[in-house]
Design a protein around this motif. Structure first.
Motif, PDB file in Angstrom:
ATOM      1  N   PRO A 218      -4.143   8.755  -8.528  1.00  0.00           N
ATOM      2  CA  PRO A 218      -5.119   7.691  -8.781  1.00  0.00           C
ATOM      3  C   PRO A 218      -6.339   7.899  -7.887  1.00  0.00           C
TER       4      PRO A 218
ATOM      5  N   ASP B  56     -10.110   5.415 -11.741  1.00  0.00           N
ATOM      6  CA  ASP B  56     -10.068   3.954 -11.728  1.00  0.00           C
ATOM      7  C   ASP B  56     -11.480   3.365 -11.635  1.00  0.00           C
TER       8      ASP B  56
ATOM      9  N   LYS C 284      -5.151   0.244  -7.631  1.00  0.00           N
ATOM     10  CA  LYS C 284      -4.192   1.340  -7.567  1.00  0.00           C
ATOM     11  C   LYS C 284      -2.948   1.086  -8.402  1.00  0.00           C
TER      12      LYS C 284
ATOM     13  N   ALA D 224      -3.458   1.842 -12.039  1.00  0.00           N
ATOM     14  CA  ALA D 224      -3.588   3.294 -12.206  1.00  0.00           C
ATOM     15  C   ALA D 224      -2.216   3.958 -12.188  1.00  0.00           C
TER      16      ALA D 224
END
Length: 320
Positions: A8, A41, A72, A75
């Protein structure tokens, strides 16, 4: 496929080519079949352009691009859904996690039989303003989660058996507590490996001090959902019933006391002139509200079909 590496990232354009080259070298040296899934992201720099360039040169590179920044956990959720490897490795994109740790993490999953192995950055290159809160946070997480052998819950470098990532749901900001989620899902063979922590080479950290406050709030949420998420009536109904009972008993006592006084010819003040009368009524009202909250919570029971519905703009070699 042996390994899926999930990365991520948010505004890490400078580090991506070096990270890709490093992962590629480790995989080729160990003859692993693999995929690298970059989850962009909502970056505002050239991160996605670089991911597309890497994918054109390397068929092992896959990508997911969010339309905006979600965080996060979303992701990782999308990365876990897309992963095809028998072992799933997660790492941050800032080059602070070393891909050289991958072979041993893979061995611990496939040979030692761990369901999940979490990295432990024993020697950190972070300022005290980050390391001290981290230690306090991890101590609390160990106590509440019951996973006592982990020193660093929030380390981005982790390895999972494929079955683990396909059977846990990471949402909100619960990425900090994936070992807790795994344990609750029945995957309780959780190990730890001391890993090398490198100083950040490019850019600045994307996490502020507020993550520690949010971390504690998320931990309390997860604890509550673990114990009462399926049956919120067990906690709200109990509290509500208790408060209502105390208020009801107090009101009955006031009424009986008044009746006895009237029987003896003592009239005195009206009940409504006493503060205790209103306290008793308030307790009964609060108790009823708590009870109803538990009842409604039981009906809803956290069933939100759109909780993990994220707007994905583009994909590279991702099915579905």
């Amino acid at each position: 496929m042996d390994i899926s590496v999930i990365v991520p990232l948010f505004n890490e354009a400078e580090s991506l080519p070096e990270l890709h080259s490093w992962i590629q070298r480790v995989m080729n040296e160990n003859k692993f079949s693999y995929e690298i899934i970059f989850i962009n992201d909502g970056s505002t720099d050239e991160s996605w352009k670089i991911i597309e360039e890497l994918a054109n040169k390397d068929n092992n590179v896959k990508g997911i691009k969010f339309r905006r920044n979600y965080g996060k956990s979303p992701a990782l959720y999308c990365g876990f859904e897309a992963a095809e490897g028998d072992v799933v490795i997660t790492m941050d994109a800032d080059l602070q996690d070393s891909p050289d740790e991958i072979p041993e993490l893979y061995r611990m999953i496939t040979e030692d039989g761990y369901d999940l192995v979490s990295g432990y950055k024993k020697k950190r290159y972070d300022p005290l303003s980050k390391t001290i809160p981290t230690k306090l946070f991890n101590a609390t997480a160990r106590k509440i989660s019951g996973v006592h052998n982990l020193h660093d819950f929030n380390c981005g470098l982790k390895a999972y058996r494929k079955e683990v990532v396909k059977n846990i749901e990471v949402y909100g900001e619960m990425h900090r507590y994936i070992p807790f989620l795994a344990k609750n899902a029945g995957f309780d063979k959780i190990g730890e490996k001391v890993v090398h922590h490198q100083a950040r080479k490019y850019g600045v950290s994307k996490f502020g001090i507020n993550r520690f406050v949010n971390g504690y709030l998320d931990l309390l949420t997860l604890w509550f959902l673990t114990h009462y998420g399926k049956k919120p009536m067990h906690v709200f109904g109990f509290i509500g019933s208790l408060i209502f009972f105390v208020g009801f008993v107090a009101l009955c006592w006031l009424l009986v006391d008044k009746i006895i006084a009237l029987t003896n010819g003592v009239y005195g003040d009206l009940l409504s002139n006493h503060a205790s009368f209103y306290i008793a009524l308030t307790a009964m009202l609060l108790g009823s509200q708590f009870f109803l909250a538990g009842f409604l919570g039981d009906l809803i029971s956290r069933q939100n079909p759109r909780r993990n519905d994220y707007q994905i703009e583009k994909k590279i070699r991702i099915n579905g």
